[in-house]
Design a protein around this motif. Structure first.
Motif, PDB file in Angstrom:
ATOM      1  N   ALA A 197       0.837  -1.201   0.000  1.00  0.00           N
ATOM      2  CA  ALA A 197       0.000   0.000   0.000  1.00  0.00           C
ATOM      3  C   ALA A 197       0.875   1.256   0.000  1.00  0.00           C
ATOM      4  N   ILE A 198       1.909   1.264   0.805  1.00  0.00           N
ATOM      5  CA  ILE A 198       2.827   2.405   0.835  1.00  0.00           C
ATOM      6  C   ILE A 198       3.497   2.581  -0.518  1.00  0.00           C
ATOM      7  N   LEU A 199       3.953   1.474  -1.094  1.00  0.00           N
ATOM      8  CA  LEU A 199       4.599   1.554  -2.407  1.00  0.00           C
ATOM      9  C   LEU A 199       3.629   2.027  -3.481  1.00  0.00           C
ATOM     10  N   TRP A 200       2.355   1.653  -3.373  1.00  0.00           N
ATOM     11  CA  TRP A 200       1.352   2.106  -4.333  1.00  0.00           C
ATOM     12  C   TRP A 200       1.193   3.623  -4.239  1.00  0.00           C
ATOM     13  N   ILE A 201       1.140   4.142  -3.016  1.00  0.00           N
ATOM     14  CA  ILE A 201       1.012   5.583  -2.806  1.00  0.00           C
ATOM     15  C   ILE A 201       2.229   6.311  -3.382  1.00  0.00           C
ATOM     16  N   VAL A 202       3.417   5.785  -3.111  1.00  0.00           N
ATOM     17  CA  VAL A 202       4.644   6.418  -3.600  1.00  0.00           C
ATOM     18  C   VAL A 202       4.703   6.370  -5.128  1.00  0.00           C
ATOM     19  N   ARG A 203       4.354   5.229  -5.699  1.00  0.00           N
ATOM     20  CA  ARG A 203       4.428   5.048  -7.158  1.00  0.00           C
ATOM     21  C   ARG A 203       3.428   5.930  -7.904  1.00  0.00           C
ATOM     22  N   THR A 204       2.209   6.041  -7.391  1.00  0.00           N
ATOM     23  CA  THR A 204       1.170   6.775  -8.101  1.00  0.00           C
ATOM     24  C   THR A 204       1.112   8.251  -7.727  1.00  0.00           C
ATOM     25  N   GLY A 205       1.577   8.602  -6.546  1.00  0.00           N
ATOM     26  CA  GLY A 205       1.485   9.984  -6.086  1.00  0.00           C
ATOM     27  C   GLY A 205       0.070  10.385  -5.705  1.00  0.00           C
ATOM     28  N   SER A 206      -0.789   9.406  -5.523  1.00  0.00           N
ATOM     29  CA  SER A 206      -2.190   9.666  -5.182  1.00  0.00           C
ATOM     30  C   SER A 206      -2.335  10.021  -3.706  1.00  0.00           C
ATOM     31  N   PRO A 207      -3.411  10.715  -3.357  1.00  0.00           N
ATOM     32  CA  PRO A 207      -3.680  10.964  -1.934  1.00  0.00           C
ATOM     33  C   PRO A 207      -4.105   9.671  -1.240  1.00  0.00           C
ATOM     34  N   TRP A 208      -3.956   9.642   0.069  1.00  0.00           N
ATOM     35  CA  TRP A 208      -4.278   8.433   0.831  1.00  0.00           C
ATOM     36  C   TRP A 208      -5.724   7.993   0.623  1.00  0.00           C
ATOM     37  N   ARG A 209      -6.631   8.918   0.472  1.00  0.00           N
ATOM     38  CA  ARG A 209      -8.049   8.577   0.312  1.00  0.00           C
ATOM     39  C   ARG A 209      -8.322   7.782  -0.961  1.00  0.00           C
ATOM     40  N   ASP A 210      -7.424   7.867  -1.949  1.00  0.00           N
ATOM     41  CA  ASP A 210      -7.602   7.142  -3.210  1.00  0.00           C
ATOM     42  C   ASP A 210      -7.001   5.746  -3.181  1.00  0.00           C
ATOM     43  N   LEU A 211      -6.487   5.323  -2.046  1.00  0.00           N
ATOM     44  CA  LEU A 211      -5.906   3.985  -1.931  1.00  0.00           C
ATOM     45  C   LEU A 211      -6.973   2.931  -2.202  1.00  0.00           C
ATOM     46  N   PRO A 212      -6.718   1.989  -3.120  1.00  0.00           N
ATOM     47  CA  PRO A 212      -7.718   0.958  -3.413  1.00  0.00           C
ATOM     48  C   PRO A 212      -8.075   0.144  -2.163  1.00  0.00           C
ATOM     49  N   THR A 213      -9.314  -0.281  -2.099  1.00  0.00           N
ATOM     50  CA  THR A 213      -9.791  -1.011  -0.919  1.00  0.00           C
ATOM     51  C   THR A 213      -9.145  -2.378  -0.770  1.00  0.00           C
ATOM     52  N   VAL A 214      -8.502  -2.879  -1.816  1.00  0.00           N
ATOM     53  CA  VAL A 214      -7.826  -4.172  -1.714  1.00  0.00           C
ATOM     54  C   VAL A 214      -6.713  -4.130  -0.651  1.00  0.00           C
ATOM     55  N   PHE A 215      -6.187  -2.933  -0.375  1.00  0.00           N
ATOM     56  CA  PHE A 215      -5.144  -2.782   0.634  1.00  0.00           C
ATOM     57  C   PHE A 215      -5.703  -2.628   2.038  1.00  0.00           C
ATOM     58  N   ASN A 225      -8.487  -0.379   4.799  1.00  0.00           N
ATOM     59  CA  ASN A 225      -8.980   0.962   5.080  1.00  0.00           C
ATOM     60  C   ASN A 225      -7.829   1.961   4.974  1.00  0.00           C
ATOM     61  N   TRP A 226      -7.996   2.974   4.131  1.00  0.00           N
ATOM     62  CA  TRP A 226      -6.917   3.930   3.892  1.00  0.00           C
ATOM     63  C   TRP A 226      -6.502   4.648   5.166  1.00  0.00           C
ATOM     64  N   ASN A 227      -7.451   4.964   6.035  1.00  0.00           N
ATOM     65  CA  ASN A 227      -7.131   5.705   7.249  1.00  0.00           C
ATOM     66  C   ASN A 227      -6.302   4.861   8.217  1.00  0.00           C
ATOM     67  N   THR A 228      -6.621   3.593   8.315  1.00  0.00           N
ATOM     68  CA  THR A 228      -5.852   2.688   9.171  1.00  0.00           C
ATOM     69  C   THR A 228      -4.418   2.564   8.668  1.00  0.00           C
ATOM     70  N   ILE A 229      -4.270   2.428   7.364  1.00  0.00           N
ATOM     71  CA  ILE A 229      -2.930   2.302   6.780  1.00  0.00           C
ATOM     72  C   ILE A 229      -2.155   3.599   6.968  1.00  0.00           C
ATOM     73  N   TYR A 230      -2.828   4.729   6.777  1.00  0.00           N
ATOM     74  CA  TYR A 230      -2.162   6.014   6.960  1.00  0.00           C
ATOM     75  C   TYR A 230      -1.684   6.190   8.406  1.00  0.00           C
ATOM     76  N   LYS A 231      -2.537   5.855   9.363  1.00  0.00           N
ATOM     77  CA  LYS A 231      -2.154   5.992  10.776  1.00  0.00           C
ATOM     78  C   LYS A 231      -0.959   5.094  11.105  1.00  0.00           C
ATOM     79  N   ARG A 232      -0.960   3.882  10.575  1.00  0.00           N
ATOM     80  CA  ARG A 232       0.164   2.969  10.818  1.00  0.00           C
ATOM     81  C   ARG A 232       1.432   3.510  10.164  1.00  0.00           C
ATOM     82  N   TYR A 233       1.298   4.064   8.962  1.00  0.00           N
ATOM     83  CA  TYR A 233       2.444   4.671   8.279  1.00  0.00           C
ATOM     84  C   TYR A 233       3.005   5.829   9.105  1.00  0.00           C
ATOM     85  N   ARG A 234       2.127   6.690   9.627  1.00  0.00           N
ATOM     86  CA  ARG A 234       2.580   7.811  10.450  1.00  0.00           C
ATOM     87  C   ARG A 234       3.301   7.314  11.708  1.00  0.00           C
ATOM     88  N   ASP A 235       2.803   6.236  12.311  1.00  0.00           N
ATOM     89  CA  ASP A 235       3.480   5.653  13.475  1.00  0.00           C
ATOM     90  C   ASP A 235       4.877   5.169  13.098  1.00  0.00           C
TER      91      ASP A 235
END
Length: 89
Positions: A12-30, A32-42
């Motif tokens: 999921a992190i690599l997808w965000i880096v590769r596409t340059g998309s905002p966290w809210r556009d993260l595909p649901t296959v990865f 919940n975007w908010n959960t992943i974002y919070k874990r990334y921030r941690d």
């Protein structure tokens, strides 16, 4: 804190880096975007990403970084048609 699927989290992190998309556009296959974002921030606050980078780049093996024409091929659409490339008027 550890998530249920670390590989999916990294992808999921690599997808965000590769596409340059905002966290809210993260595909649901990865997940919940908010959960992943919070874990990334941690991870960022705990310098986990920095430590991973340092470990991975300590002694890089450049053998796999070599690129030459034997492994890189032009896609057939980039080659042009019979007779070579022509300018359109």
């Amino acid at each position: 804190r550890s998530g249920s699927n670390n590989r999916r989290f990294i992808e999921a992190i690599l997808w965000i880096v590769r596409t340059g998309s905002p966290w809210r556009d993260l595909p649901t296959v990865f997940g919940n975007w908010n959960t992943i974002y919070k874990r990334y921030r941690d991870w960022v606050k705990a310098d986990v990403c920095t430590r991973l980078f340092e470990v991975c780049s300590d002694e890089p093996d450049m053998e796999y970084a070599m690129v030459d024409a034997t492994i890189v091929k032009v896609h057939r659409h980039g080659q042009g048609s019979k007779g070579g490339l022509r300018a359109r008027l």
